[in-house]
Design a protein around this motif. Structure first.
Motif, short mmCIF file in Angstrom:
data_model
loop_
_atom_site.label_atom_id
_atom_site.label_comp_id
_atom_site.label_asym_id
_atom_site.label_seq_id
_atom_site.Cartn_x
_atom_site.Cartn_y
_atom_site.Cartn_z
N LEU A 107 0.49 -1.34 0.45
CA LEU A 107 -0.22 0.21 0.29
C LEU A 107 0.85 1.05 -0.14
N LEU A 108 -0.08 2.53 -0.11
CA LEU A 108 1.19 3.47 -1.07
C LEU A 108 0.32 4.65 0.56
N LEU A 109 1.63 4.97 1.62
CA LEU A 109 0.85 5.97 2.55
C LEU A 109 1.69 7.29 2.16
N ASP A 110 0.76 8.39 2.47
CA ASP A 110 1.29 9.87 2.23
C ASP A 110 1.94 10.42 2.88
N ILE A 111 2.70 11.09 2.73
CA ILE A 111 4.29 11.65 3.45
C ILE A 111 3.77 13.20 3.20
N ILE A 112 3.19 13.89 2.96
CA ILE A 112 3.20 15.38 2.50
C ILE A 112 3.01 15.51 4.23
N GLY A 113 3.68 16.49 4.58
CA GLY A 113 4.27 17.38 6.26
C GLY A 113 5.00 16.67 6.72
N TRP A 114 5.09 15.36 6.55
CA TRP A 114 5.70 14.87 7.17
C TRP A 114 7.39 15.56 7.22
N ALA A 115 8.25 15.23 8.27
CA ALA A 115 9.34 16.22 8.37
C ALA A 115 10.91 14.87 8.22
N VAL A 116 11.54 15.36 7.60
CA VAL A 116 12.11 15.23 6.17
C VAL A 116 13.33 13.63 7.53
N ASP A 117 13.33 13.37 8.76
CA ASP A 117 13.91 12.57 9.62
C ASP A 117 12.75 11.87 10.09
N GLU A 118 11.40 12.35 9.65
CA GLU A 118 9.85 11.46 9.85
C GLU A 118 10.40 9.98 8.87
N ILE A 119 10.49 10.80 7.16
CA ILE A 119 10.00 9.71 6.01
C ILE A 119 12.01 9.09 6.40
N GLN A 120 13.30 9.43 6.14
CA GLN A 120 14.15 8.77 6.84
C GLN A 120 14.05 7.38 7.61
N THR A 121 13.37 8.23 8.74
CA THR A 121 14.04 6.47 9.48
C THR A 121 13.11 5.60 9.83
N GLY A 122 12.04 6.12 9.27
CA GLY A 122 10.61 4.72 8.84
C GLY A 122 9.91 5.24 9.90
N VAL A 123 8.54 3.85 10.13
CA VAL A 123 7.89 4.58 11.12
C VAL A 123 7.12 2.51 10.58
N ALA A 124 6.13 2.30 12.32
CA ALA A 124 5.55 1.12 12.38
C ALA A 124 4.54 1.46 12.77
N PRO A 125 3.43 1.49 11.45
CA PRO A 125 2.15 2.18 11.68
C PRO A 125 0.80 0.68 11.88
N MET A 126 0.49 0.98 13.28
CA MET A 126 -0.47 1.10 13.93
C MET A 126 -2.33 0.71 12.64
N THR A 127 -2.15 -0.67 12.78
CA THR A 127 -3.82 -0.81 12.71
C THR A 127 -4.39 -2.22 12.81
N ASP A 128 -5.41 -1.90 12.28
CA ASP A 128 -7.08 -2.93 12.74
C ASP A 128 -5.81 -4.68 12.54
#
Length: 56
Positions: free
Chosen positions: A33-54
């Motif tokens: 899936l694609l995740l919209d990253i508009i408005g994210w800081a550069v460090d948030e994009i470069q380090t990655g995330v682990a989204p919580m989902t159902d």
């Protein structure tokens, strides 16, 4: 099946929009899936995330 779809998008318009920036989710139940990253800081994009989902 889910490739090219945007996470959280409306069912009527599941694909990416030309004026937005997206990152592809890799691994887990949201793989492909694609995740919209508009408005994210550069460090948030470069380090990655682990989204919580159902889904896990």
């Amino acid at each position: 099946m889910l490739r090219g779809r945007v996470y959280g998008a409306d069912h009527g318009r599941p694909g990416p929009l030309p004026h937005r920036d997206y990152a592809e989710l890799v691994g887990g139940p949201l793989d492909g899936l694609l995740l919209d990253i508009i408005g994210w800081a550069v460090d948030e994009i470069q380090t990655g995330v682990a989204p919580m989902t159902d889904l896990g």
